[in-house]
Structures are given as structure tokens and as C-alpha cells.
Design a protein around this motif. Structure first.
Motif, PDB file in Angstrom:
ATOM      1  N   TYR A  62       0.827  -1.205   0.000  1.00 28.72           N
ATOM      2  CA  TYR A  62       0.000   0.000   0.000  1.00 28.72           C
ATOM      3  C   TYR A  62       0.866   1.262   0.000  1.00 28.72           C
ATOM      4  N   ASP A  63       2.012   1.196   0.651  1.00 32.63           N
ATOM      5  CA  ASP A  63       2.905   2.354   0.660  1.00 32.63           C
ATOM      6  C   ASP A  63       3.486   2.613  -0.732  1.00 32.63           C
ATOM      7  N   THR A  64       3.816   1.559  -1.461  1.00 32.04           N
ATOM      8  CA  THR A  64       4.364   1.753  -2.802  1.00 32.04           C
ATOM      9  C   THR A  64       3.289   2.245  -3.775  1.00 32.04           C
ATOM     10  N   ILE A  65       2.050   1.809  -3.576  1.00 36.79           N
ATOM     11  CA  ILE A  65       0.962   2.304  -4.428  1.00 36.79           C
ATOM     12  C   ILE A  65       0.682   3.769  -4.110  1.00 36.79           C
ATOM     13  N   GLY A  66       0.571   4.080  -2.831  1.00 30.62           N
ATOM     14  CA  GLY A  66       0.401   5.460  -2.407  1.00 30.62           C
ATOM     15  C   GLY A  66      -1.034   5.940  -2.437  1.00 30.62           C
ATOM     16  N   ALA A  67      -1.401   6.735  -1.442  1.00 31.57           N
ATOM     17  CA  ALA A  67      -2.722   7.376  -1.361  1.00 31.57           C
ATOM     18  C   ALA A  67      -3.852   6.372  -1.530  1.00 31.57           C
ATOM     19  N   ALA A  68      -3.708   5.198  -0.907  1.00 33.14           N
ATOM     20  CA  ALA A  68      -4.716   4.142  -1.030  1.00 33.14           C
ATOM     21  C   ALA A  68      -5.416   3.857   0.288  1.00 33.14           C
ATOM     22  N   GLY A  69      -5.214   4.688   1.280  1.00 36.97           N
ATOM     23  CA  GLY A  69      -5.838   4.442   2.569  1.00 36.97           C
ATOM     24  C   GLY A  69      -5.140   3.324   3.325  1.00 36.97           C
ATOM     25  N   ASP A  70      -5.827   2.790   4.306  1.00 41.69           N
ATOM     26  CA  ASP A  70      -5.275   1.710   5.116  1.00 41.69           C
ATOM     27  C   ASP A  70      -5.696   0.356   4.550  1.00 41.69           C
ATOM     28  N   PRO A  71      -4.844  -0.656   4.666  1.00 45.44           N
ATOM     29  CA  PRO A  71      -5.227  -2.002   4.211  1.00 45.44           C
ATOM     30  C   PRO A  71      -6.401  -2.536   5.027  1.00 45.44           C
ATOM     31  N   PRO A  72      -7.151  -3.483   4.476  1.00 51.45           N
ATOM     32  CA  PRO A  72      -8.260  -4.084   5.231  1.00 51.45           C
ATOM     33  C   PRO A  72      -7.751  -4.771   6.496  1.00 51.45           C
ATOM     34  N   ARG A  73      -8.580  -4.752   7.516  1.00 54.03           N
ATOM     35  CA  ARG A  73      -8.238  -5.388   8.775  1.00 54.03           C
ATOM     36  C   ARG A  73      -9.002  -6.701   8.923  1.00 54.03           C
ATOM     37  N   ASP A  74      -8.431  -7.604   9.706  1.00 53.48           N
ATOM     38  CA  ASP A  74      -9.108  -8.872   9.952  1.00 53.48           C
ATOM     39  C   ASP A  74     -10.157  -8.698  11.047  1.00 53.48           C
ATOM     40  N   GLN A  75     -10.922  -9.770  11.289  1.00 52.01           N
ATOM     41  CA  GLN A  75     -12.037  -9.726  12.228  1.00 52.01           C
ATOM     42  C   GLN A  75     -11.679 -10.282  13.604  1.00 52.01           C
ATOM     43  N   SER A  76     -10.392 -10.375  13.909  1.00 53.80           N
ATOM     44  CA  SER A  76     -10.007 -10.953  15.199  1.00 53.80           C
ATOM     45  C   SER A  76     -10.494 -10.097  16.366  1.00 53.80           C
ATOM     46  N   TYR A  77     -10.447  -8.789  16.209  1.00 53.95           N
ATOM     47  CA  TYR A  77     -10.921  -7.918  17.295  1.00 53.95           C
ATOM     48  C   TYR A  77     -12.418  -8.107  17.526  1.00 53.95           C
ATOM     49  N   ASN A  78     -13.191  -8.220  16.442  1.00 49.83           N
ATOM     50  CA  ASN A  78     -14.630  -8.440  16.591  1.00 49.83           C
ATOM     51  C   ASN A  78     -14.914  -9.769  17.281  1.00 49.83           C
ATOM     52  N   PHE A  79     -14.117 -10.779  16.958  1.00 47.99           N
ATOM     53  CA  PHE A  79     -14.291 -12.068  17.623  1.00 47.99           C
ATOM     54  C   PHE A  79     -13.980 -11.951  19.112  1.00 47.99           C
ATOM     55  N   ALA A  80     -12.976 -11.165  19.453  1.00 41.37           N
ATOM     56  CA  ALA A  80     -12.656 -10.970  20.865  1.00 41.37           C
ATOM     57  C   ALA A  80     -13.807 -10.285  21.594  1.00 41.37           C
ATOM     58  N   VAL A  81     -14.437  -9.320  20.938  1.00 40.93           N
ATOM     59  CA  VAL A  81     -15.595  -8.649  21.546  1.00 40.93           C
ATOM     60  C   VAL A  81     -16.738  -9.640  21.746  1.00 40.93           C
ATOM     61  N   ILE A  82     -16.973 -10.490  20.743  1.00 39.69           N
ATOM     62  CA  ILE A  82     -18.019 -11.509  20.874  1.00 39.69           C
ATOM     63  C   ILE A  82     -17.712 -12.446  22.037  1.00 39.69           C
ATOM     64  N   ALA A  83     -16.447 -12.799  22.191  1.00 37.42           N
ATOM     65  CA  ALA A  83     -16.061 -13.676  23.296  1.00 37.42           C
ATOM     66  C   ALA A  83     -16.356 -13.029  24.642  1.00 37.42           C
ATOM     67  N   ILE A  84     -16.074 -11.748  24.755  1.00 35.65           N
ATOM     68  CA  ILE A  84     -16.349 -11.047  26.012  1.00 35.65           C
ATOM     69  C   ILE A  84     -17.853 -10.985  26.275  1.00 35.65           C
ATOM     70  N   VAL A  85     -18.638 -10.749  25.222  1.00 35.84           N
ATOM     71  CA  VAL A  85     -20.097 -10.707  25.382  1.00 35.84           C
ATOM     72  C   VAL A  85     -20.625 -12.063  25.840  1.00 35.84           C
ATOM     73  N   LEU A  86     -20.123 -13.133  25.249  1.00 33.89           N
ATOM     74  CA  LEU A  86     -20.549 -14.472  25.664  1.00 33.89           C
ATOM     75  C   LEU A  86     -20.174 -14.744  27.115  1.00 33.89           C
ATOM     76  N   LEU A  87     -19.005 -14.284  27.513  1.00 35.39           N
ATOM     77  CA  LEU A  87     -18.584 -14.485  28.899  1.00 35.39           C
ATOM     78  C   LEU A  87     -19.482 -13.717  29.862  1.00 35.39           C
ATOM     79  N   VAL A  88     -19.844 -12.496  29.488  1.00 38.21           N
ATOM     80  CA  VAL A  88     -20.750 -11.709  30.334  1.00 38.21           C
ATOM     81  C   VAL A  88     -22.109 -12.390  30.437  1.00 38.21           C
TER      82      VAL A  88
END
Length: 293
Positions: free
Chosen positions: A248-274
Motif C-alpha cells: 500500500y505504501d508503494t501504491i500510495g494514497a490508497a488508505g489503510d489495508p483491510p483489517r481482519d475480524q479478530s478484534y470483533n471475535f474478541a468482543v463476541i467472546a467477552i459478550v458471551l462471557l458476560v
């Protein structure tokens, strides 16, 4: 003195602090109505921009538009593209393999299977989305390149590569046959579970057992989701984070690369624990109390 003051009031000669000032009507003070009352598209656009203001996103839009080169670093782009494709290959091959689990006795095979499926879900979803994002980015940068220029040739080759590998990376994010997910087997399993729950709620002992089972099940799923999210994030970081960012840096002005869903899964895990710790026990007690009263 009082007579003079009263005379001024009657004749209207008292100085009015608002005299001579055209006060805007109430309707003119409401932003939404000002937009509706605008007479031209240019005026409407100016009013909307005034209401919306400017922030980080607007600054990024201006910054990206100001960089008109389709490739910011064309000399480094081929190597960055090859490394990105290589990292995707390695992640796709190894991302959903069995993770090392702590000692769990006879439950370890079951836990390992669940963690593997959740890890596969995160990794495969990330790979599918990333390769599609790269293909679209190459297409759009090729479209705004000068025809026949070195940048256009490089982007065309990269776009063809992305199209070739995209279908190979696409796949079922869950390692379960599709006919099991949408067929009669799944319907039978769900019907059996519903029947067992209905039968358990008819007796006090059944309510207690059902509550304990639900708490244990939610707690186990919470742990599995959190562990799978950690495994997936580590593997994605080791394989693709740096190569994709470099691309993405070599292409330039393309924003941030896509992120994975690991953080969302962690939030789901916390909700299930609650739910397992806070919500289910009081709910089971209420059901038990109503059944015994």
C-alpha cells in the motif's frame, strides 16, 4: 424626568439596541431548512459543507486527491506485489492449521476442532476480502494510468495476477460441507435441541441442569472465540501485515489495508462471557422461582 421618559416611550424615540438590525427569521436559523430553501445546487452544497465541517476523513480525501500518480513508488512496486502474493499464499496454507492448546484432557480434541474452525473463519474471511480489495485497487489505478506508460503496464500485470489467484483463494470460511450447514441434517439437530430444552423446562431439576449447561456452553464458546482470535491475529501479523502495508505504501494514497475480524471475535467472546456469568444465572433463578411458586 419621568414625564419625559414616558413621552419618549409613547413616541417611540427610545433607543432600541436592536433597531436597524435585520433579525433572521426562526426558519432561517435552522440548518436543515436553510438547505431546503437554497436556490441553487451550489448554495445547497456550500450549506451542507458548512454544517458538516471538516475532519480527518475530509483531510484524507484532499490528500489522496492531491497525489495524482497511479503508483507512488513504481520501482519498488513489482517486488512489493510479489511479496504480498507470497504472504497471502503462506497465510492461506497455514492460517487455519491446528493451534497449540493447553492440556485439557479428553476435551482437547473437541476444543481443538472448535478453535480451528473459528480460526479458519477469521483467516479465510480476511484472505478473501484482502485479495478482492487488491484486485479492485489494481483495476482502479490501472484505469487512471496513462495508456502505455510504465505504471499502466505494471498495474496491468498485477491486476491479471490478482484475478488469476482470486478464485483460488475464495472458499468456504468454515471447514464444514455446505450441505450440512443448509440441509436437513442441521434442521434435525436444531429441532432436537429445541425439544430437549422444552422438556427440561418442565421440571425444576431440568431448569437447573439446563442453566448449568448453558453457562458452561457459553463460557466454553467464549474461551474458544477469544483463543481463536488470538491465534488468527498472530498468524496474520506474522505473514501479511508488513508485506501488505509495504504494498500500500508503494501504491500510495490508497488508505489503510483491510483489517481482519479478530478484534470483533474478541468482543463476541467477552459478550458471551458476560452472558454466561451475569445474565444466565439470574435468568435461571427466575425461571426456577416461577416454576416452584
Amino acid at each position: 424626568m419621568n414625564d419625559e421618559h414616558e413621552a419618549l416611550i409613547v413616541t417611540g424615540d427610545v433607543d432600541d439596541p436592536h433597531a436597524g438590525v435585520d433579525e433572521p427569521l426562526l426558519f432561517d436559523r435552522i440548518d436543515a431548512l436553510r438547505v431546503l430553501r437554497a436556490s441553487s445546487n451550489e448554495e445547497k452544497g456550500a450549506l451542507l459543507e458548512e454544517i458538516g465541517g471538516s475532519g480527518k476523513v475530509e483531510q484524507e480525501i484532499v490528500d489522496q486527491l492531491s497525489k495524482v500518480k497511479p503508483l507512488w513508488q513504481p520501482d519498488e512496486f513489482p517486488e512489493a506485489h510479489r511479496m504480498a502474493m507470497r504472504s497471502l499464499e503462506v497465510l492461506d496454507r497455514n492460517g487455519s492449521r491446528n493451534a497449540k492448546l493447553p492440556p485439557m484432557g479428553p476435551l482437547k480434541p473437541i476444543a481443538q476442532y472448535i478453535v480451528q474452525q473459528l480460526t479458519r473463519w477469521i483467516v479465510k474471511g480476511y484472505v478473501n476480502g484482502l485479495v478482492t480489495n487488491l484486485r479492485k485497487l489494481y483495476e482502479r489505478r490501472e484505469a487512471n494510468s496513462i495508456w502505455g506508460s510504465p505504471a499502466q503496464v505494471l498495474l496491468r500485470r498485477a491486476r491479471i495476477n490478482a484475478e488469476q489467484v482470486e478464485q483460488g483463494f475464495k472458499g468456504n470460511p468454515v471447514g464444514v460441507p455446505t450441505f450440512l450447514l443448509g440441509g436437513a441434517i442441521l434442521s434435525t439437530i436444531l429441532s432436537t435441541i429445541v425439544s430437549l430444552i422444552s422438556a427440561a423446562l418442565d421440571t425444576t431439576l431440568g431448569v437447573v441442569i439446563a442453566g448449568v449447561v448453558v453457562v458452561l456452553l457459553l463460557g466454553s464458546l467464549s474461551w474458544a472465540a477469544l483463543y481463536a482470535a488470538a491465534v488468527a491475529r498472530r498468524r496474520i501479523r506474522l505473514t501479511t501485515d508488513q508485506p501488505i502495508q509495504a504494498l500500500y505504501d508503494t501504491i500510495g494514497a490508497a488508505g489503510d489495508p483491510p483489517r481482519d475480524q479478530s478484534y470483533n471475535f474478541a468482543v463476541i467472546a467477552i459478550v458471551l462471557l458476560v452472558l454466561a456469568v451475569v445474565v444466565i444465572p439470574p435468568l435461571a433463578y427466575l425461571v426456577y422461582d416461577n416454576a416452584t411458586s
